[in-house]
Design a protein around this motif. Sequence first.
Motif, PDB file in Angstrom:
ATOM      1  N   LEU A  90     -14.075  20.938  -3.129  1.00  9.14           N
ATOM      2  CA  LEU A  90     -14.795  22.123  -2.643  1.00  9.14           C
ATOM      3  C   LEU A  90     -14.491  22.275  -1.163  1.00  9.14           C
ATOM      4  N   SER A  91     -14.857  23.424  -0.633  1.00  9.91           N
ATOM      5  CA  SER A  91     -14.779  23.559   0.821  1.00  9.91           C
ATOM      6  C   SER A  91     -16.130  24.029   1.312  1.00  9.91           C
ATOM      7  N   ASN A  92     -16.318  24.082   2.624  1.00 16.90           N
ATOM      8  CA  ASN A  92     -17.582  24.644   3.131  1.00 16.90           C
ATOM      9  C   ASN A  92     -17.325  25.434   4.406  1.00 16.90           C
ATOM     10  N   VAL A  93     -18.234  26.338   4.691  1.00 18.38           N
ATOM     11  CA  VAL A  93     -17.990  27.326   5.749  1.00 18.38           C
ATOM     12  C   VAL A  93     -17.799  26.689   7.132  1.00 18.38           C
ATOM     13  N   PRO A  94     -18.750  25.826   7.612  1.00 18.61           N
ATOM     14  CA  PRO A  94     -18.553  25.284   8.960  1.00 18.61           C
ATOM     15  C   PRO A  94     -17.292  24.431   9.077  1.00 18.61           C
ATOM     16  N   ALA A  95     -16.938  23.709   8.002  1.00 18.03           N
ATOM     17  CA  ALA A  95     -15.740  22.853   8.066  1.00 18.03           C
ATOM     18  C   ALA A  95     -14.481  23.713   8.266  1.00 18.03           C
ATOM     19  N   ILE A  96     -14.444  24.857   7.596  1.00 21.27           N
ATOM     20  CA  ILE A  96     -13.283  25.743   7.732  1.00 21.27           C
ATOM     21  C   ILE A  96     -13.219  26.316   9.148  1.00 21.27           C
ATOM     22  N   CYS A 369     -20.347  19.753  11.339  1.00 16.80           N
ATOM     23  CA  CYS A 369     -19.350  20.760  11.731  1.00 16.80           C
ATOM     24  C   CYS A 369     -20.023  21.908  12.493  1.00 16.80           C
ATOM     25  N   ALA A 370     -21.244  22.249  12.102  1.00 17.05           N
ATOM     26  CA  ALA A 370     -21.970  23.305  12.815  1.00 17.05           C
ATOM     27  C   ALA A 370     -22.265  22.850  14.247  1.00 17.05           C
TER      28      ALA A 370
END
Length: 491
Positions: A90-96, A369-370
Amino acid sequence: MSVIDENRRLEDLDREFIWHPFTQMKEWLEEKPIIISEGRDCFIKDIYGQWYLDGVSSLWVNIFGHRKKEIDDAIKEQLDKISHSTLLGLSNVPAIKLAEKLVEIIQKSLPSSSSYNKVEDAELNFGNPPNPPLEKGGKGGFDKKGLCKVFYSDNGSTAVEVSLKMAFQYWKHKGINEKNVFVSLKNAYHGDTIGAVSVGGVDIFHEAFGPLLFKTYKAPSPYCYRCDLGKEYPDCKTVCLDKLEEIFREHSEEIAGFIIEPLIQAAGGMITSPPGYLAGARELCSKYGILMIADEVATGFGRTGKMFACEYENVIPDIMCLSKGITGGYMPLAATIATDEIYNAFLGEFKDLQTFFHGHSYTGNPLACAAALACLDIFEKEKVLEGLKIKIEILKEWLNENLNLRNVGDVRNAGLMAGVELVRDKNTKEPYDREEKTGWRVAYQARNKGVFIRPLGNVIVIMPPLSISEQNLRQLLTVIKDSIIEITERS
Ligand code: PMP
């Protein structure tokens, strides 16, 4: 229960249940533990209400002080969305968003078009002109498009572990199976996991694990005050680089990578390398077809006065390890950044098993990440690097003045990372015996005056948050100076 009783209970519970890192627990059990309950700006407060100036940035991680509103808010905002989901499948928004930002910042700081012919006058305590650049060329150059692929993990040691495995596997995918060995430096410190310890070179931390470690070649530390090669800088013409080249020349066929803490070997004793050393090492890696891994875990994110230490010598490593300050000292997060060339070598068919087989449960944690995104934003909005110049000047001036103290043998700094090496005898450079705990006694003295520092043997470490005010910095330095004098000259 009264507050006093509750505090005593916490002390007892700490002694009963916590095993503290890098701590002789027998001694700890005999002491009254300092238990932190709060922080604000550059200060931390214990359960009894005593405030301490945080002189080592909570182990080198904190850069904007405690309870920085923007980072607090970013974490709270992310909490309302999701705290964690995996990056495995999966991916996540802050990591991207963070990966994009990191690559942007790295490429801005280390433009791939840079050449090695300009070695900047670093914010170092070395006033001497840099070495001339080494000859370029040779076999084994890489198709470098800059550092652009971000692999997350959660601490400095894992960032390093990832870099070693990546470099090792890269060569396998290139069909070069002999490249199985790493070169590292004496006095290097890259973390505490077994791979990171294998490339470490601080005997007191690493020797005990000898039988568990993999084979490495150790090059001399560029430690000018105590040169392994018995030379004096600058007359030596950085002969330590020649020694590194000897290792590369003799063993390049089996060397996968060379790992270095750029500009300053931090945990080894705040050992600053002479100008030109880093660029010279980069040239040698290219010349002999060896991947260069820059461990910027301690030096990254403004510590040395620039975003990354590699900038000082226009060096682009093949792999870069980041952690510590990445989240402003809020959350565990690390990133290992690789070039396209390395990343591409892992692309293949499922059946070919060219996957990078590595990943941690908390890889790319959204809260962390945030926090990191907020932190990078602050660098831009508050023009943090510009604001550092005056503080680094204050520190450098103080260091140079204190070189005159009776038991100060050497002073070193790279930006706001500094070390004061205490010696029993300045003329002979005779160190204090380890058992005397001179560094620790200075740290305890400072603690009694409201300053928290943690030494590395006989080296007093000074590494305040980047956001420290000039006034607090001067206060920190005054306490450290007084403590050094009281312990080394009066007791
Ligand atoms: N590399 C360097 C250069 C470090 O200074 C450190 C920690 N002091 C590490 C790696 C390991 O980081 P961590 O303690 O987060 O595992």
